[in-house]
Design an enzyme around this catalytic site. Structure first.
Site, PDB file in Angstrom:
ATOM      1  N   CYS A  80       1.780 -61.396  -5.670  1.00 27.21           N
ATOM      2  CA  CYS A  80       2.235 -62.783  -6.512  1.00 27.21           C
ATOM      3  C   CYS A  80       3.552 -63.252  -5.902  1.00 27.21           C
ATOM      4  O   CYS A  80       4.294 -62.548  -5.536  1.00 27.21           O
ATOM      5  CB  CYS A  80       2.149 -62.415  -8.055  1.00 27.21           C
ATOM      6  SG  CYS A  80       0.909 -62.034  -8.806  1.00 27.21           S
ATOM      7  N   GLU A 128       3.136 -70.372 -15.839  1.00 24.37           N
ATOM      8  CA  GLU A 128       2.839 -70.830 -14.551  1.00 24.37           C
ATOM      9  C   GLU A 128       1.550 -71.559 -14.224  1.00 24.37           C
ATOM     10  O   GLU A 128       0.613 -71.135 -14.872  1.00 24.37           O
ATOM     11  CB  GLU A 128       2.927 -69.598 -13.596  1.00 24.37           C
ATOM     12  CG  GLU A 128       4.374 -68.763 -13.632  1.00 24.37           C
ATOM     13  CD  GLU A 128       4.050 -67.712 -12.754  1.00 24.37           C
ATOM     14  OE1 GLU A 128       5.214 -67.015 -12.123  1.00 24.37           O
ATOM     15  OE2 GLU A 128       2.999 -66.994 -12.290  1.00 24.37           O
TER      16      GLU A 128
END
Length: 210
Positions: A80, A128
């Site tokens: 990520c 996010e």
């Protein structure tokens, strides 16, 4: 009069890592220091997730290092990260894979262009818009221990089944992503970049905005 000599001392201050802040439509509205952006009221920002596979179709599953600021010690997808301001999202994925896992990625494809989530652990929130990519790892994995506590290759079908039936504990975002990913991600058709949030679209796809 005394001549003034230029300061030749090296700059030892580390460069700040900035993340791209977003509005509800996925448009860029500014930047923030990554070191300070994650807290109890984390603003919406741009990120990505990547699932790496090997030549046998196994997925790389990683455990986040125990001293990471967010979700320490949690098992999750391969990699990520956050693109920097003006950085193409696919290039950010390649950069982060090199930095965090010491390998390169080929056949990188966008599969979930508009994935979004919010999660909280120990009072720290992740918030996010996080497009999801799949790709193939080219070369051995040598993980950065400050980022990755452990890693291993697993059968995708077994991993997927365990995540979906709840017997495998993974990050909140990984579980939601696996629920949305196709049964065979390696056979999935790449999503068009025009489907990315505006802040992540390359100019050829009608972005990106600042």
């Amino acid at each position: 009069m005394t001549d003034t000599q230029p300061d030749t001392q090296p700059d030892t201050q580390p460069a700040r890592e900035l993340v791209v802040l977003l509005d509800e439509e996925g448009r860029a509205v500014g930047t923030a220091d990554k070191a300070t952006v994650h807290h109890a009221e984390t603003p919406l920002h741009l990120a990505f997730s990547c699932y790496l596979f090997d030549g046998e179709g196994r997925v790389l599953v990683t455990q986040r290092a125990t001293d990471k600021a967010t979700f320490p010690g949690v098992w999750t997808n391969s990699c990520c990260g956050h693109p920097g301001p003006g950085e193409a999202l696919d290039e950010a994925v390649r950069r982060r894979v090199r930095q965090e896992l010491g390998t390169t990625v080929t056949d990188l494809r966008l599969v979930l262009p508009r994935f979004r989530y919010r999660a909280e652990q120990a009072g720290v929130v992740e918030n996010e818009i996080c497009p999801v990519y799949v790709g193939t790892a080219e070369g051995p994995v040598t993980a950065d221990p400050t980022e990755v506590g452990a890693a291993g290759w697993e059968s995708w079908s077994d991993f997927r089944a365990a995540v979906l039936d709840g017997s495998r504990e993974v990050s909140v975002w990984c579980r939601a992503q696996v629920e949305q990913l196709p049964e065979d991600p390696l056979a999935a058709t790449a999503a068009p970049e025009a489907d990315l949030p505006p802040a992540a679209r390359p100019p050829s796809a009608g972005g990106a905005d600042d």
